[in-house]
Design an enzyme around this catalytic site. Structure first.
Site, PDB file in Angstrom:
ATOM      1  CB  CYS A 147      43.168  58.869  12.995  1.00 51.93           C
ATOM      2  SG  CYS A 147      42.498  57.799  11.694  1.00 51.93           S
ATOM      3  CB  CYS A 185      30.984  63.408  14.030  1.00 51.90           C
ATOM      4  SG  CYS A 185      29.765  62.199  14.438  1.00 51.90           S
ATOM      5  N   GLY A 194      40.359  57.689  15.922  1.00 52.35           N
ATOM      6  CA  GLY A 194      40.987  56.525  15.302  1.00 52.35           C
ATOM      7  C   GLY A 194      40.111  55.767  14.336  1.00 52.35           C
ATOM      8  CB  CYS A 209      31.225  58.294  21.209  1.00 51.89           C
ATOM      9  SG  CYS A 209      32.182  58.578  19.717  1.00 51.89           S
ATOM     10  CB  CYS A 256      39.363  62.355   7.058  1.00 50.08           C
ATOM     11  SG  CYS A 256      39.230  60.575   6.817  1.00 50.08           S
ATOM     12  CG  ASN A 260      30.325  68.409  14.156  1.00 50.03           C
ATOM     13  OD1 ASN A 260      29.302  69.084  14.281  1.00 50.03           O
ATOM     14  ND2 ASN A 260      30.331  67.096  14.306  1.00 50.03           N
ATOM     15  CD  GLU A 306      39.160  64.969  23.600  1.00 51.20           C
ATOM     16  OE1 GLU A 306      39.255  65.913  24.409  1.00 51.20           O
ATOM     17  OE2 GLU A 306      38.787  65.132  22.427  1.00 51.20           O
ATOM     18  CB  SER A 346      33.197  57.609   6.793  1.00 53.80           C
ATOM     19  OG  SER A 346      32.940  57.360   8.157  1.00 53.80           O
ATOM     20  CG  LEU A 347      29.858  56.856   0.445  1.00 57.20           C
ATOM     21  CD1 LEU A 347      30.786  55.684   0.292  1.00 57.20           C
ATOM     22  CD2 LEU A 347      28.394  56.423   0.251  1.00 57.20           C
ATOM     23  CB  CYS A 365      38.651  64.115  10.823  1.00 58.57           C
ATOM     24  SG  CYS A 365      38.783  63.167  12.339  1.00 58.57           S
TER      25      CYS A 365
HETATM   26  N1  SAH Z   1      37.521  56.516  11.767  1.00 62.63           N
HETATM   27  C1  SAH Z   1      36.149  56.182  11.690  1.00 62.63           C
HETATM   28  C2  SAH Z   1      35.386  56.516  12.952  1.00 62.63           C
HETATM   29  C3  SAH Z   1      35.681  57.807  13.654  1.00 62.63           C
HETATM   30  S1  SAH Z   1      35.103  59.279  12.873  1.00 62.63           S
HETATM   31  C4  SAH Z   1      35.518  56.821  10.471  1.00 62.63           C
HETATM   32  O1  SAH Z   1      36.141  57.695   9.878  1.00 62.63           O
HETATM   33  O2  SAH Z   1      34.426  56.418  10.114  1.00 62.63           O
HETATM   34  C5  SAH Z   1      33.330  59.203  13.096  1.00 62.63           C
HETATM   35  C6  SAH Z   1      32.543  59.913  11.986  1.00 62.63           C
HETATM   36  O3  SAH Z   1      32.740  61.333  12.053  1.00 62.63           O
HETATM   37  C7  SAH Z   1      32.955  59.507  10.574  1.00 62.63           C
HETATM   38  O4  SAH Z   1      31.819  59.295   9.774  1.00 62.63           O
HETATM   39  C8  SAH Z   1      33.714  60.715  10.106  1.00 62.63           C
HETATM   40  O5  SAH Z   1      33.763  60.819   8.720  1.00 62.63           O
HETATM   41  C9  SAH Z   1      32.910  61.818  10.735  1.00 62.63           C
HETATM   42  N2  SAH Z   1      33.588  63.115  10.798  1.00 62.63           N
HETATM   43  C10 SAH Z   1      34.914  63.363  10.870  1.00 62.63           C
HETATM   44  N3  SAH Z   1      35.149  64.698  10.945  1.00 62.63           N
HETATM   45  C11 SAH Z   1      33.932  65.298  10.918  1.00 62.63           C
HETATM   46  C12 SAH Z   1      33.507  66.660  10.989  1.00 62.63           C
HETATM   47  N4  SAH Z   1      34.375  67.649  11.112  1.00 62.63           N
HETATM   48  N5  SAH Z   1      32.179  66.908  10.949  1.00 62.63           N
HETATM   49  C13 SAH Z   1      31.280  65.888  10.847  1.00 62.63           C
HETATM   50  N6  SAH Z   1      31.624  64.595  10.790  1.00 62.63           N
HETATM   51  C14 SAH Z   1      32.937  64.296  10.813  1.00 62.63           C
HETATM   52 FE1  SF4 Z   2      40.539  58.902  11.138  1.00 60.11          FE
HETATM   53 FE2  SF4 Z   2      37.875  58.668  10.967  1.00 60.11          FE
HETATM   54 FE3  SF4 Z   2      39.023  61.052  11.438  1.00 60.11          FE
HETATM   55 FE4  SF4 Z   2      39.250  59.930   9.039  1.00 60.11          FE
HETATM   56  S1  SF4 Z   2      37.355  60.636  10.024  1.00 60.11           S
HETATM   57  S2  SF4 Z   2      40.916  60.895  10.203  1.00 60.11           S
HETATM   58  S3  SF4 Z   2      39.415  57.780   9.581  1.00 60.11           S
HETATM   59  S4  SF4 Z   2      39.072  59.267  12.775  1.00 60.11           S
END
Ligand code: SAH
Ligand code: SF4
Length: 363
Positions: free
Chosen positions: A115, A342, A167, A108, A119, A298, A95, A222-223, A122
């Protein structure tokens, strides 16, 4: 489509020129071809104007334009967000999101189908790893977004690209950086000068490599937690790259490049949004030229948490600003109704992929 043919969207401008010259043709043809690709946003070889028949037949024999068919397009009721479900040649699906706010259009893009980082909050992590994308598949997403934008007649040009789709971009370093080189080319999409942002879960070797190679893209890390144990529960990759090593790599990045760094923090109600958490971020990041992006969580099918309330987000910001001089932004919630926010992107393959093991992270 024969995937063994060279995808023109996967070549840098010097490579395209070398290819055309290796066929014995003038570099003018390569320059014209490049313009057709990135100013004309060509979707097929048949669409290329002004290419002589002898060059065209060579192109048809040895190359392809890896345009990715749009299998589904959805538009958010917010009026600012569109999402494209794109199909790759092997049936994998990804996507791409086009966002238009504050007068700027941002694509984006995804760097992988699925991935491997897992996480917990996500949707992409919840679906698991499919495969890496190649540079042409990444560039084609941007071209698709630029094409959609042009067709909408609202904005002529795409302003920004963020690697925040499906990813982990630093798990697919070489293809992502090749795509960045192509996107930045001043004779093409010209997305140089701070227009590209790469977001990483914290792949330490990749961050260090970016610093050492002086990669001209913004870096967002992403912390989500300032405590190693707590972070590892949300972000399993933290076990491989612990917080102290991650922060060392971030300091190295800022020092080597003289650049600020962004930190992302998904705000989860009651989990990482208290005053204590805000102070912990302030202490962790102190001394770094940093900006914090706060993303109210989200919704995704596999994680039960709720987004922080607005007052908790405001308190978090106030502590960062007043006690640590740390600027922050609360990301606007866009595209949630079409799962384009996100961490909401997910697209199962149309048919099972030929899975290969992921390569070493950050390699
Ligand atoms: N893999 C990379 C980039 C893709 S995710 C990463 O993890 O940074 C893009 C951003 O969305 C990251 O900061 C991730 O932590 C955040 N993210 C993932 N799931 C989310 C959610 N459910 N709500 C808000 N942010 C989220
Ligand atoms: Fe992968 Fe980023 Fe999602 Fe974590 S937040 S599973 S690194 S896409």
């Amino acid at each position: 489509m024969d995937r063994r043919l060279t995808d023109l969207y996967g070549l840098t401008r010097p490579e395209l020129r070398a290819l055309v010259e290796s066929w014995g043709f003038s570099p003018d043809h390569a320059a014209r071809l490049w313009r057709n690709l990135y100013l004309g946003l060509a979707a097929s070889l048949g669409e290329l104007p002004e290419i002589p028949a002898r060059v065209r037949s060579r192109l048809e024999a040895e190359t392809r334009i890896g345009a990715l068919p749009v299998r589904l397009e959805t538009a958010s009721s917010d009026g600012f967000t569109r999402k494209f479900l794109l199909e790759l040649a092997d049936g994998a699906r990804i996507e791409t999101v086009l966002m238009r706010f504050t007068g700027r259009a941002t694509a984006c893009v995804s760097s992988q189908a699925g991935c491997a980082m897992g996480c917990v909050f996500c949707a992409t992590g919840q679906m698991g790893f499919g495969r890496h994308l190649d540079a042409g598949e990444i560039v084609s997403q941007v071209v698709q977004a630029a094409r959609a934008l042009l067709a909408s007649r609202e904005h002529r040009r795409l302003r920004n690209v963020v690697f925040m789709g499906m990813g982990e971009p630093l798990h697919n370093y070489d293809a992502v950086m090749r795509a960045v080189d192509i996107l930045r080319d001043p004779n093409g999409l010209a997305l140089g000068a701070g227009r590209i942002t790469l977001s990483t879960v914290g792949v330490v070797p990749g961050i260090r490599r970016m610093a050492d190679e002086a990669r001209a893209v913004h870096l967002a890390v992403s912390l989500h937690s300032a405590d190693q144990q707590e972070r590892a529960l949300l972000v399993p990759a933290a076990r491989m790259w612990p917080l102290d090593e991650l922060m060392d790599a971030c300091r190295h990045f800022c020092a080597a490049l003289g650049r600020r760094i962004f930190f992302e923090w998904a705000l989860i109600d009651g989990r990482n949004d208290t005053a204590g958490h805000a102070h912990a971020v302030g202490r962790l990041v102190r001394g770094l030229p940093a900006h914090v992006n706060l993303i109210p969580l989200n919704p995704t099918a596999g994680y039960p948490g709720d987004p922080s309330r607005a007052d908790a987000a405001r308190r978090f910001q106030r502590i960062l600003a007043d006690d640590y001089g740390l600027p922050s932004t609360v990301r606007q919630r866009r595209g949630i109704d079409i799962c384009a926010g996100c961490g909401q992107l997910a697209a199962p393959a149309r048919r099972p992929l030929n899975r290969s093991a992921p390569t070493a992270p950050g390699s």
